[in-house]
Write a protein that holds these residues in place. Structure first.
Motif, PDB file in Angstrom:
ATOM      1  N   ARG A 111      -4.489   7.340  21.017  1.00 42.78           N
ATOM      2  CA  ARG A 111      -5.904   7.664  20.866  1.00 42.78           C
ATOM      3  C   ARG A 111      -6.535   8.118  22.180  1.00 42.78           C
ATOM      4  O   ARG A 111      -7.633   8.660  22.183  1.00 42.78           O
ATOM      5  N   ASP A 169      -2.280  -3.298   6.420  1.00 44.28           N
ATOM      6  CA  ASP A 169      -3.423  -2.425   6.716  1.00 44.28           C
ATOM      7  C   ASP A 169      -3.307  -1.806   8.103  1.00 44.28           C
ATOM      8  O   ASP A 169      -3.678  -0.650   8.320  1.00 44.28           O
ATOM      9  N   ALA A 170      -2.790  -2.577   9.067  1.00 42.28           N
ATOM     10  CA  ALA A 170      -2.640  -2.051  10.428  1.00 42.28           C
ATOM     11  C   ALA A 170      -1.644  -0.900  10.456  1.00 42.28           C
ATOM     12  O   ALA A 170      -1.876   0.124  11.109  1.00 42.28           O
ATOM     13  N   ARG A 201       0.848  -1.189   0.000  1.00 45.77           N
ATOM     14  CA  ARG A 201       0.000   0.000   0.000  1.00 45.77           C
ATOM     15  C   ARG A 201       0.878   1.231   0.000  1.00 45.77           C
ATOM     16  O   ARG A 201       1.933   1.262   0.647  1.00 45.77           O
ATOM     17  N   ALA A 241      -3.183   2.150   8.631  1.00 43.00           N
ATOM     18  CA  ALA A 241      -4.169   2.849   9.458  1.00 43.00           C
ATOM     19  C   ALA A 241      -3.496   3.727  10.498  1.00 43.00           C
ATOM     20  O   ALA A 241      -3.937   4.850  10.774  1.00 43.00           O
ATOM     21  N   LEU A 300      -2.037   6.785   8.629  1.00 41.13           N
ATOM     22  CA  LEU A 300      -3.098   7.684   8.179  1.00 41.13           C
ATOM     23  C   LEU A 300      -3.790   8.394   9.332  1.00 41.13           C
ATOM     24  O   LEU A 300      -4.387   9.459   9.152  1.00 41.13           O
ATOM     25  N   SER A 301      -3.709   7.815  10.545  1.00 40.13           N
ATOM     26  CA  SER A 301      -4.318   8.457  11.719  1.00 40.13           C
ATOM     27  C   SER A 301      -3.413   9.515  12.327  1.00 40.13           C
ATOM     28  O   SER A 301      -3.774  10.147  13.316  1.00 40.13           O
TER      29      SER A 301
END
Length: 821
Positions: free
Chosen positions: A724, A244-245, A173, A248, A251-252
């Motif tokens: 987060r 993907d992890a 990706r 993500a 992108l966060s």
């Protein structure tokens, strides 16, 4: 793992005892398999025997451990007890020497079972497979075994080609890194942490450069800045999920939004840069630390590798205890200690005959060179972290203190080429007026620590500052990014006036802190303190606390081998109550379990302890502990002063049994006066049922740390998602609003005792949501009271409404700052 098993060797029990899985060892270094796979035995006899035939590689002078190479090449470490190296050999007698050949069952080490058990942390003995290329298979655990009984087998794994029809997933990706400072140490550590659940090999690719995504050092060497495009490439059975992890996470924002990093200007080519605001007047003192000499040649690869592993584990364990601003920095440093590229480079040096200290220094130097080669100023700030860890690990290996820090006279302005985090933490903060470094940057980890401690700091001031003579008068004006050498009378007078004004404001806040806190419109807001000891209680009173909003009683139960009895608890609670005078004392009942286990209260392993048997759930499961603690509280704290609070309530089903037990204990002790029993709101369930709970509970107090964790489904102890965690998230604020409304409808008061209560920026929002009591750290109380006294209730309610409708914590903060201007 794909492979063909050959050269299998059976392991027998090295002594009689209780066979347990490695994760049951009460030491993270072993339990988390930092040193390798294995098992453990809690012995009932004092003779350690060889678990299989092989050659003795090493026996330390303390004779508490032995390394053994088996006939299939696998290396084993047998470590008798925990923290037994500190016994210095007392109670141990080695029966073998390095190079000796042994058969299965031959005596290795004799030890005094009773004496070692009394002096050591625990007798449980890990048996560790310290070699790669082998797999260990353990037989059934949780049983008593005799010496010589078969307990495991070790087999070599021979690589083989993939067979036809067996697919290896490849996935890639492309993403844009828009984190403010690109991929530096903390984001790199988070990427590595995010990959722990996956087996796929994952790389980050930029241009022609490629780095192992599990390696913090390798990622730093890429020099990925903000706005860079990178490719995430994975290969393995779960490559897509792993890629993907990582995508993500990138992108966060890589967790940089709302982090403790300073928002600071970029490093300029000339002149100092502000790393921590403030003003200091003092005298110069140069810090010139030197590296310790290390031996180049080692004492054998196996012994040197065991020594390195032990040193890495030792430093990692020390970092695990970091708190406050140092905690996130420590997490990034622990990731560096566990970095596969760094460990591999050191391993190659050890295999070539070098000592562990020489090998670690060489590997660190190689990594530092790679980072400097990027030319990225922000990334080069991470060189200090590698240098810091290099010195700490070398000091641990040599058994000598690392490069020390000088004694400081009052009003010292410390000057250095650069300053390492461990050096900063060792400084006498009371005498440290300011810091100026020739190198470094405003987002370095030591800059974060300085800002947290309120120490003015300038960085990137240039080599010229290293020529300043000790004792030279200085004005360090970090706000203006200026260092004035031998200032004149006028400059000193102006700086003194500014310092005096700041001190006057703080002194005014401190003096007024002893008055009851009222808002500008007269609304009463109680400002209490969170306590964890008698010393904390004295500090709280001195700071102007109006009571204790949270006494964490687990400080009495942790880091000991047996539980405190009723009299010890009573005496401690009584001393804290007396220190507080007639101020209210809210005692939280025992909150252990989850991330706070105790050795004398064995609990089964939990896959997710944060959602397991902790807080009031443990009290309900062990009413004997609850009854004893209630008796101690009621005997130690006067009824008029005493309030009891239950942690981790989900609903009234958790509350009512303790209410009944409290009534029983009061009757036993003949206490007729009512004692308030409240609850801590830490679960979304309790927040949503706050109105119902408040009709029976005497008060509600919100623990924002856990409430935020559970609301946002992010483990605050997990580096991959901990970024987060933000208690000003609108979802958390909406739950707090439910608590405030529920308490008001039931005629109860609602407070906040979590970390958010110490933040003056959050105070108007919390008050606007219906909170009438804030329980903060003692140091925050004067400033918090001063901030609350400037507030108006109508404005707070309006601000709280906007905050609940905001889209992000960043937007909430912007609203709060605008309202407070």
């Amino acid at each position: 793992m794909s492979g063909t098993m050959t050269d299998t060797i059976i392991l027998i029990a090295p002594f009689a005892g209780w066979l347990t899985p490695l994760e049951a060892v009460p030491d993270a270094v072993f339990a988390e398999r930092m040193m390798g796979d294995g098992f453990a035995i809690d012995p009932i006899e004092g003779l350690l025997r060889a678990p299989a035939a092989g050659e003795i590689l090493s026996v330390p002078a303390s004779a508490h451990a032995v390394t053994l190479r088996l006939d299939n090449g696998a290396e084993l470490l047998l470590h008798i007890g925990l923290d037994t190296v500190g016994l210095g050999g007392r109670g141990f007698t080695a029966k073998v020497t390095a190079g000796q050949r042994v058969r299965a069952g031959d005596p290795l080490i004799a030890f005094d079972l009773d004496a070692v058990a009394e002096a050591a942390k625990a007798l449980i003995t890990p048996v560790i497979l310290a070699s790669e290329g082998y797999v260990l298979t353990l037989e059934a655990t949780g049983r008593l075994v005799e010496a010589g009984a078969n307990v495991a087998r070790i087999a070599r794994v021979e690589p083989r080609e993939t067979t036809r029809g067996e697919s290896i997933e490849r996935f890639e990706r492309d993403v844009i890194v828009d984190a403010a400072h690109g991929i530096h140490a903390r984001p790199a550590a988070r990427i590595a942490a995010a990959l722990r659940p996956f087996v796929a090999e994952v790389a980050i690719v930029t241009g022609t450069a490629r780095a192992n995504a599990r390696s913090t050092v390798a990622l730093l060497g890429l020099g990925v800045g903000s706005g860079a495009s990178v490719q995430i490439a994975g290969i393995g059975t779960d490559a897509r999920a792993a890629v993907d992890a990582v995508a993500a996470l990138i992108l966060s924002g890589l967790g940089e939004q709302g982090s403790t990093a300073l928002t600071a200007p970029a490093i300029r080519s000339q002149g100092p840069v502000c790393a921590s605001p403030g003003l200091a007047i003092g005298q110069a003192l140069q810090l010139r630390a030197a590296d310790q000499d290390v031996p180049e040649d080692g004492a054998g690869a196996a012994a040197e590798r065991v020594g390195l592993d032990a040193a890495l584990a030792q430093i990692s364990g020390q970092l695990a205890g970091a708190r406050g601003a140092a905690a996130e920095i420590a997490e990034a440093h622990r990731a560096l200690l566990d970095d596969p590229e760094l460990i591999h480079a050191a391993g190659e040096q050890i295999a070539a005959g070098r000592s562990a200290a020489f090998a670690w220094r060489a590997a660190s130097a190689q990594a530092m060179t790679a980072i400097r080669a990027t030319g990225d100023a922000l990334l080069m700030e991470r060189v200090a972290d590698l240098k810091d860890l290099e010195r700490q690990v070398v000091a641990a290996l040599l058994g000598t203190p690392g490069a020390g820090v000088p004694a400081l006279s009052p009003s010292t302005v410390l000057i250095a080429e650069d300053l390492l985090p461990s050096q900063f933490l060792a400084l006498d903060a009371a005498n440290l007026a300011g810091i100026c470094t020739a190198a470094g940057g405003p987002t370095s980890h030591v800059a974060i620590l300085a800002a947290s401690a309120g120490i003015p700091m300038l960085v990137a001031a240039g080599e010229g500052v290293l020529a300043i003579v000790d004792g030279t008068p200085l004005i360090l004006d970090a706000d203006a990014a200026a260092l004035i050498i031998e200032p004149g009378a006028a400059a000193l007078s102006e700086a003194s006036e500014r310092l005096s004004a700041t001190r006057d404001r703080r002194a005014r806040d401190a003096a007024e802190a002893h008055e009851p806190c009222r808002m500008a419109d007269g609304t009463r807001i109680e400002i209490f303190a969170n306590l964890g000891s008698v010393t904390d209680a004295a500090a709280a009173v001195a700071a102007g606390a109006e009571g204790c909003g949270l006494l964490r009683t687990e400080f009495l139960f942790l880091e000991r081998e047996t539980a405190p009895d009723e009299e010890e608890q009573r005496e401690t609670y009584s001393r804290i109550a007396a220190t507080l005078g007639d101020r209210p004392l809210i005692v939280r009942t025992l909150d252990i379990g989850g991330d706070k286990p105790v050795p004398y209260l064995p609990m089964g392993a939990e896959e997710n302890p944060a959602l397991g048997l902790r807080g009031v759930r443990l009290s309900l499961a062990r009413p004997d502990l609850m009854r004893l603690q209630l008796r101690a509280i009621l005997r130690g704290v006067p009824a008029a002063q005493c309030r009891i609070m239950l942690p981790m309530i989900a609903d009234l089903g958790d509350y009512r049994p303790i209410r009944a037990l409290l009534a029983e204990v009061q009757a036993e002790l003949g206490i007729a006066d009512p004692v308030q029993l409240g609850v801590m709101i830490e679960t979304p369930a309790a927040a949503m049922l706050a109105g119902q709970v408040a009709r029976e509970a005497d008060f509600l107090s919100i623990g924002t740390n856990d409430l935020t964790q559970y609301t946002l489904a992010a483990d605050r102890g997990n580096a991959a998602v901990s970024q987060r965690i933000d208690a000003l998230h609108p979802a958390v604020l909406r739950l707090i609003r439910l608590v405030g409304e529920g308490a008001q409808q039931a005629g109860r008061w609602a407070g906040v005792c979590g970390g958010l209560a110490s933040d003056p920026l959050a105070a108007p929002i919390l008050i606007g949501l219906g909170i009438t009591e804030l329980s903060a750290t003692p140091a925050a109380i004067p400033g918090l009271k001063a901030a609350v006294r400037r507030l108006d209730m109508n404005a707070c309610v309006a601000l709280a409404g906007k905050a609940c409708d905001a889209a992000s914590p960043a937007e909430v903060r912007a609203l709060a700052r605008e309202a407070l201007i």
